[in-house]
Design an enzyme around this catalytic site. Structure first.
Site, PDB file in Angstrom:
ATOM      1  N   LYS A  28       0.784  -1.025   0.039  1.00  0.00           N
ATOM      2  CA  LYS A  28      -0.073   0.101   0.016  1.00  0.00           C
ATOM      3  C   LYS A  28       0.807   1.260   0.142  1.00  0.00           C
ATOM      4  O   LYS A  28       1.750   1.215   0.706  1.00  0.00           O
ATOM      5  CB  LYS A  28      -0.864  -0.207   1.182  1.00  0.00           C
ATOM      6  CG  LYS A  28      -1.978  -0.866   1.285  1.00  0.00           C
ATOM      7  CD  LYS A  28      -2.765  -1.140   2.516  1.00  0.00           C
ATOM      8  CE  LYS A  28      -3.969  -2.151   2.336  1.00  0.00           C
ATOM      9  NZ  LYS A  28      -4.524  -2.200   3.732  1.00  0.00           N
ATOM     10  N   SER A 128     -33.902 -28.737  -8.656  1.00  0.00           N
ATOM     11  CA  SER A 128     -34.883 -28.033  -7.698  1.00  0.00           C
ATOM     12  C   SER A 128     -35.435 -26.727  -8.122  1.00  0.00           C
ATOM     13  O   SER A 128     -36.403 -26.210  -7.669  1.00  0.00           O
ATOM     14  CB  SER A 128     -34.474 -27.996  -6.275  1.00  0.00           C
ATOM     15  OG  SER A 128     -34.013 -29.225  -5.860  1.00  0.00           O
ATOM     16  N   GLU A 149     -21.667 -20.270  -5.484  1.00  0.00           N
ATOM     17  CA  GLU A 149     -22.783 -19.186  -5.709  1.00  0.00           C
ATOM     18  C   GLU A 149     -21.951 -17.928  -6.079  1.00  0.00           C
ATOM     19  O   GLU A 149     -22.470 -17.229  -6.944  1.00  0.00           O
ATOM     20  CB  GLU A 149     -23.405 -18.931  -4.697  1.00  0.00           C
ATOM     21  CG  GLU A 149     -24.402 -20.228  -4.414  1.00  0.00           C
ATOM     22  CD  GLU A 149     -23.942 -21.341  -3.671  1.00  0.00           C
ATOM     23  OE1 GLU A 149     -24.582 -22.428  -3.454  1.00  0.00           O
ATOM     24  OE2 GLU A 149     -22.811 -21.339  -3.108  1.00  0.00           O
ATOM     25  N   PHE A 175     -28.979 -19.296  -0.588  1.00  0.00           N
ATOM     26  CA  PHE A 175     -27.491 -19.696  -0.825  1.00  0.00           C
ATOM     27  C   PHE A 175     -26.919 -18.340  -1.523  1.00  0.00           C
ATOM     28  O   PHE A 175     -25.597 -18.085  -1.803  1.00  0.00           O
ATOM     29  CB  PHE A 175     -27.370 -20.903  -1.817  1.00  0.00           C
ATOM     30  CG  PHE A 175     -27.542 -22.208  -1.176  1.00  0.00           C
ATOM     31  CD1 PHE A 175     -27.540 -22.308   0.227  1.00  0.00           C
ATOM     32  CD2 PHE A 175     -27.899 -23.152  -1.895  1.00  0.00           C
ATOM     33  CE1 PHE A 175     -27.851 -23.579   0.675  1.00  0.00           C
ATOM     34  CE2 PHE A 175     -28.156 -24.598  -1.146  1.00  0.00           C
ATOM     35  CZ  PHE A 175     -28.198 -24.470   0.063  1.00  0.00           C
ATOM     36  N   HIS A 199     -37.036 -21.526  -2.937  1.00  0.00           N
ATOM     37  CA  HIS A 199     -37.036 -22.007  -1.339  1.00  0.00           C
ATOM     38  C   HIS A 199     -37.089 -20.678  -0.410  1.00  0.00           C
ATOM     39  O   HIS A 199     -36.172 -20.935   0.659  1.00  0.00           O
ATOM     40  CB  HIS A 199     -36.109 -23.113  -1.373  1.00  0.00           C
ATOM     41  CG  HIS A 199     -36.471 -24.203  -2.042  1.00  0.00           C
ATOM     42  ND1 HIS A 199     -36.019 -24.274  -3.464  1.00  0.00           N
ATOM     43  CD2 HIS A 199     -36.805 -25.627  -1.864  1.00  0.00           C
ATOM     44  CE1 HIS A 199     -36.306 -25.590  -3.882  1.00  0.00           C
ATOM     45  NE2 HIS A 199     -36.829 -26.230  -2.916  1.00  0.00           N
ATOM     46  N   ASP A 207     -35.683 -30.185   0.562  1.00  0.00           N
ATOM     47  CA  ASP A 207     -34.555 -29.914  -0.150  1.00  0.00           C
ATOM     48  C   ASP A 207     -33.328 -29.844   0.424  1.00  0.00           C
ATOM     49  O   ASP A 207     -32.181 -29.808  -0.005  1.00  0.00           O
ATOM     50  CB  ASP A 207     -34.726 -29.014  -1.121  1.00  0.00           C
ATOM     51  CG  ASP A 207     -35.555 -29.415  -2.507  1.00  0.00           C
ATOM     52  OD1 ASP A 207     -35.183 -30.495  -3.207  1.00  0.00           O
ATOM     53  OD2 ASP A 207     -36.253 -28.872  -2.881  1.00  0.00           O
TER      54      ASP A 207
END
Length: 208
Positions: A28, A128, A149, A175, A199, A207
């Site tokens: 930095k 799903s 994800e 998720f 969901h 699930d």
């Protein structure tokens, strides 16, 4: 130094059939000896020190005159469709009890039929979320991102960049919370991104 970076990029380009990673050790404040690699300077204004640091940086510059730059070639195909309209409506009857995730899968296929720029991504929950319907209909336009994800949202942003495609990514709503930083950056970047979280609620039930 820039020459070492360029050499690393060339070496990475020569590697085939496996990923490459370039790891750089950075400091930095590099470039200003008064603050480089020192504590308590992150996120702070330099104030009076800024003039001295600019002089130091300018003193190391060679041939600082503006250099000619090649013109940017915008060769990506533009997305013609302003909106995607289904060629045929969903065949539901009044009173039918259809799960919203089933309707998502059906609508995704209709969107894919209407426009070949529609792509779908899923995080290993396609059976799903019913994005599996899209995969079965258009396997070459489906991207399986597996249980990653954050990566899925990032890939979706890339797919939608410069209006190349219309991406739809899906997984269980809970998720998506793992990818909040990527979702935030997508919003900041005004990305063309469509997300479907199934969901949602207190529990995702059987699930798991």
């Amino acid at each position: 130094p820039v020459p070492e970076l360029l050499k690393a990029f060339e070496e990475a380009k020569s590697v085939k059939n496996k990923p490459s990673a370039i790891i750089c050790k950075t400091f930095k404040g590099h470039g200003g000896s008064m603050v480089a690699d020192k504590d308590n300077f992150h996120g702070k204004a330099l104030n009076a020190q800024s003039e001295e640091i600019l002089k130091e940086i300018n003193g190391r510059m060679h041939n600082a005159a503006p250099q000619p730059r090649p013109a940017i070639v915008d060769d990506a195909p533009a997305l013609v469709e302003k909106a995607v309209a289904f060629k045929t409506p969903l065949a539901y009857n009044k009173g039918d009890k259809i799960a919203t995730r089933m309707a998502y899968g059906d609508a995704l296929v209709r969107a894919g039929e209407a426009c070949d720029r529609v792509v779908a991504l899923d995080a290993d929950t396609k059976n799903s979320t019913f994005s599996l319907k899209f995969k079965n209909a258009f396997p070459d336009r489906f991207i399986e991102c597996f249980i990653a994800e954050q990566n899925m949202v990032g890939v979706s942003m890339g797919c939608g960049a410069r209006n190349r495609t219309i991406p739809f990514c899906s997984t269980f709503a809970t998720f998506f919370t793992r990818a909040m930083d990527q979702i935030r950056m997508a919003a900041v970047s005004q990305s063309h991104l469509n997300m479907a979280g199934s969901h949602c609620g207190v529990s995702i039930g059987e699930d798991g």
